[in-house]
Design a protein around this motif. Structure first.
Motif, mmCIF file in Angstrom:
data_model
loop_
_atom_site.group_PDB
_atom_site.id
_atom_site.type_symbol
_atom_site.label_atom_id
_atom_site.label_comp_id
_atom_site.label_asym_id
_atom_site.label_seq_id
_atom_site.Cartn_x
_atom_site.Cartn_y
_atom_site.Cartn_z
ATOM 1 N N CYS A 57 0.853 -1.190 0.000
ATOM 2 C CA CYS A 57 0.000 0.000 0.000
ATOM 3 C C CYS A 57 0.886 1.237 0.000
ATOM 4 O O CYS A 57 1.859 1.308 0.742
ATOM 5 N N ASN A 58 0.547 2.207 -0.826
ATOM 6 C CA ASN A 58 1.354 3.416 -0.959
ATOM 7 C C ASN A 58 1.004 4.500 0.049
ATOM 8 O O ASN A 58 1.547 5.588 -0.019
ATOM 9 N N HIS A 59 0.095 4.202 0.941
ATOM 10 C CA HIS A 59 -0.360 5.190 1.931
ATOM 11 C C HIS A 59 -0.534 6.550 1.275
ATOM 12 O O HIS A 59 0.030 7.560 1.719
ATOM 13 N N CYS A 60 -1.322 6.525 0.212
ATOM 14 C CA CYS A 60 -1.492 7.699 -0.647
ATOM 15 C C CYS A 60 -1.967 8.919 0.126
ATOM 16 O O CYS A 60 -2.716 8.805 1.093
ATOM 17 N N SER A 63 -6.015 9.538 -1.097
ATOM 18 C CA SER A 63 -6.318 8.119 -1.285
ATOM 19 C C SER A 63 -7.785 7.867 -1.608
ATOM 20 O O SER A 63 -8.665 8.197 -0.821
ATOM 21 N N PRO A 64 -8.044 7.271 -2.767
ATOM 22 C CA PRO A 64 -9.412 6.966 -3.166
ATOM 23 C C PRO A 64 -10.077 5.969 -2.213
ATOM 24 O O PRO A 64 -11.292 5.992 -2.041
ATOM 25 N N CYS A 65 -9.268 5.124 -1.572
ATOM 26 C CA CYS A 65 -9.848 4.107 -0.697
ATOM 27 C C CYS A 65 -10.492 4.739 0.534
ATOM 28 O O CYS A 65 -11.518 4.283 1.013
ATOM 29 N N VAL A 82 -2.593 5.080 6.192
ATOM 30 C CA VAL A 82 -3.965 4.702 5.878
ATOM 31 C C VAL A 82 -4.266 3.364 6.556
ATOM 32 O O VAL A 82 -3.538 2.390 6.374
ATOM 33 N N CYS A 99 -8.499 1.019 -5.398
ATOM 34 C CA CYS A 99 -7.045 1.113 -5.274
ATOM 35 C C CYS A 99 -6.372 0.748 -6.599
ATOM 36 O O CYS A 99 -6.522 -0.369 -7.074
ATOM 37 N N PRO A 100 -5.622 1.670 -7.190
ATOM 38 C CA PRO A 100 -4.986 1.363 -8.479
ATOM 39 C C PRO A 100 -3.837 0.371 -8.334
ATOM 40 O O PRO A 100 -3.282 -0.060 -9.333
ATOM 41 N N TYR A 101 -3.454 0.052 -7.096
ATOM 42 C CA TYR A 101 -2.276 -0.800 -6.895
ATOM 43 C C TYR A 101 -2.622 -2.204 -6.417
ATOM 44 O O TYR A 101 -1.736 -2.965 -6.075
ATOM 45 N N ALA A 103 -3.626 -3.149 -3.647
ATOM 46 C CA ALA A 103 -2.895 -3.307 -2.401
ATOM 47 C C ALA A 103 -3.751 -3.868 -1.275
ATOM 48 O O ALA A 103 -3.253 -4.176 -0.205
ATOM 49 N N ARG A 104 -5.062 -3.976 -1.518
ATOM 50 C CA ARG A 104 -5.957 -4.440 -0.455
ATOM 51 C C ARG A 104 -6.505 -5.808 -0.783
ATOM 52 O O ARG A 104 -6.634 -6.169 -1.935
ATOM 53 N N LYS A 114 -4.759 -4.719 4.775
ATOM 54 C CA LYS A 114 -3.655 -4.262 3.927
ATOM 55 C C LYS A 114 -2.510 -3.818 4.811
ATOM 56 O O LYS A 114 -2.616 -3.854 6.041
HETATM 57 S S1 SF4 Z 1 -4.920 1.034 -0.399
HETATM 58 FE FE1 SF4 Z 1 -4.296 1.693 -2.431
HETATM 59 S S2 SF4 Z 1 -5.304 3.655 -2.759
HETATM 60 FE FE2 SF4 Z 1 -5.421 3.210 -0.567
HETATM 61 S S3 SF4 Z 1 -3.661 4.264 0.298
HETATM 62 FE FE3 SF4 Z 1 -3.031 2.160 -0.152
HETATM 63 S S4 SF4 Z 1 -2.157 2.216 -2.208
HETATM 64 FE FE4 SF4 Z 1 -3.304 4.126 -1.915
#
Ligand code: SF4
Ligand code: SF4
Lengths: 177, 313
Positions: A57-60, A63-65, A82, A99-101, A103-104, A114
């Motif tokens: 997870c990129n801890h954006c 963050s869309p999540c 996050v 999540c575009p990655y 990651a969840r 995540k």
């Molecule tokens: S779950 Fe995905 S969108 Fe949400 S913070 Fe992590 S990388 Fe970003």
């Protein structure tokens, strides 16, 4: 405070120790993972280049999540981490879609799980499990707002990239290239 | 040549190799939401126009389906949840940024409105119906007196509900196929069209069927226009969006999309409706059934295909 991670793709050997360390530290159920190592091979033999990336997870920052969660289970903790509150999550899957990655994942117990940046360790002043176990020390974890931190230093001196910045999520894992 | 693999081995159920978190429940939820929106919108509009007498199926009979559609829809949403015992958390928070959240709220508002609407007509269907309590009779009389005023918010909410069924998907930036604003209006007209098909199926008056058929034809044309517009928009977009469009233009969803949605679900019923309008005798049930079928398949395809599309890095 803004926690972030820098990962040196030139030092990583793809041993997957970070993955195992995370699974042990966080009791990740078998068959699932909160971090993973990907290998991108570019070109054809003999002109090939390989990039190894330990991803999570990129801890954006945007963050869309967190935005799409109907219950507020997905939320920001101090330092922009996050997190998912398990007993608030209804398992609707919206955040996984958002999540575009990828990651969840949906934990077998129903809630969404995540990477947490090992917040339980970070609060005690320790490093995340993956960072502390890496045999090549290719990961740097720290506070981007602290000008003396190791991560700020390394980002100042090296070229780096983030994954899919065009998704607009402002990811906070940086890959040194 | 570029190739990517997971060195650490990653094969998470429903996520690798392709995301498949939402199964059949969500498309059915979206379909029923759109259908309900279509019926309530038409019922509201024809009440506002004062056409209750001429359009009994539109204003009175078809809305009886709506409470069932909405309740089954909510139940589908419930089935989709993986942490079901915490369902109530959905209604302890209002998060306007979350489409999932406000959809649940819109449905929560729409369901009682649709129940009240139908209840006010129940004694026209079952003349012997007994409300048992006096206050229910008083309430019924009040609703009947104020139908015209209820029709307004009902029609407006129906539009919101219809658009919502598209926004639930289009709000996800991470899925390029969904991430287009046209999806809101597209799902709205598609919902209107399925709602109209239901009314046609229930109507006994030739004149009413003719009016709704004509409207439906308009919905179908607009829908085809929106679909073309959507695909053109993708083709003019970034690489991930071009890939999304290609799922329908030669990719794995081409045949189901063009055969079931475009041909059988839109063009074929449109031709039959035109033939009926210019005077040929058509069993009106056929186009209506095909429209409903096409609408359902459309939502299945959009949900499935959208989950495959993703960012590349
Ligand atoms: S779950 Fe995905 S969108 Fe949400 S913070 Fe992590 S990388 Fe970003
Ligand atoms: S699955 Fe859980 S954390 Fe994710 S959006 Fe739904 S309620 Fe929030």
């Amino acid at each position: 405070m803004r926690y972030a991670m820098a990962i040196d793709t030139r030092k990583c050997v793809g041993c997957s120790d970070c993955v195992v360390a995370c699974q042990t530290e966080n009791n990740v159920p078998i068959g699932f993972c909160r971090d993973w190592v990907s290998e991108t091979v570019d070109g054809t033999y003999p002109n090939v280049s390989i990039e190894l990336r330990s991803e999570r997870c990129n801890h954006c920052d945007n963050s869309p999540c967190v935005r799409c969660c109907p219950t507020g289970a997905s939320h920001f903790e101090d330092g922009g981490i996050v997190l998912v509150t398990h007993n608030k999550c209804i398992g609707c899957g919206a955040c996984i879609e958002s999540c575009p990655y990828e990651a969840r994942y949906s934990h077998p117990d129903g809630y969404v799980d995540k990477c947490t940046f090992c917040i339980h360790r970070v609060r005690k002043g320790e490093k995340p499990a993956c960072v502390s176990v890496c045999p090549t020390s290719c990961m740097y974890f720290g506070d981007l707002e602290d000008p003396n931190s190791e991560i700020v230093n390394v980002l100042k001196n090296r070229k780096f990239k983030a994954l899919a910045p065009e998704a607009g999520t402002k990811p906070q894992i940086f890959y040194l290239v | 040549m570029k190739e990517e693999l997971f060195v650490s081995g990653r094969n998470i159920p429903n996520i690798d190799p392709y995301l498949h978190i939402w199964h059949w429940q969500i498309p059915i939820y979206l379909f029923l939401g759109g259908l309900a929106a279509g019926i309530l919108f038409l019922a509201g509009v024809y009440t506002i126009l004062g056409k209750e007498k001429e359009m009994p199926a539109t204003v009175k009979w078809a809305p009886f389906l709506v409470p069932f559609a909405l309740i089954i829809g909510l139940f589908m949403l419930f089935l989709d949840l993986k942490h079901k015992m915490y369902f109530w958390q959905l209604y302890t928070t209002i998060r306007l940024e979350s489409p999932m959240g406000w959809g649940a709220w819109v449905l929560m508002i729409m369901t009682p409105i649709s129940i009240i609407w139908s209840a006010s007509y129940i004694r026209e269907v079952f003349p012997n119906w007994d409300w048992k309590f006096k206050f229910l009779y008083t309430f019924e009389a009040w609703v009947i007196r104020n139908r015209w005023y209820i029709a307004w918010p009902m029609a407006i909410y129906a539009v919101i509900l219809g658009i919502y069924t598209g926004i639930l998907l289009s709000a996800f930036n991470a899925r390029p196929l969904w991430n287009t604003t046209i999806l809101g209006p597209l799902f709205l007209v598609s919902g209107m069209s399925t709602g109209a098909a239901c009314i046609i199926l229930m109507s006994k008056s030739h004149e009413e069927r003719r009016i709704i058929s004509r409207l439906d034809l308009l919905f179908i044309v607009v829908e085809l226009f929106f679909i073309t517009h959507m695909i053109m928009g993708f083709l003019a977009g970034s690489e991930v969006q071009i890939n999304a469009a290609n799922l329908f233009l030669g990719g794995q969803f081409t045949v189901p999309f063009f055969v079931f949605v475009i041909l059988l679900g839109l063009i074929f019923p449109a031709i039959l409706e035109v033939l009926e309008l210019i005077g040929y005798k058509m069993p009106i049930i056929i186009p209506a059934v095909f429209i409903l079928f096409g609408g359902l398949i459309f939502r299945f395809i959009m949900v499935e295909a959208g989950q495959i599309t993703r960012y590349l890095y």
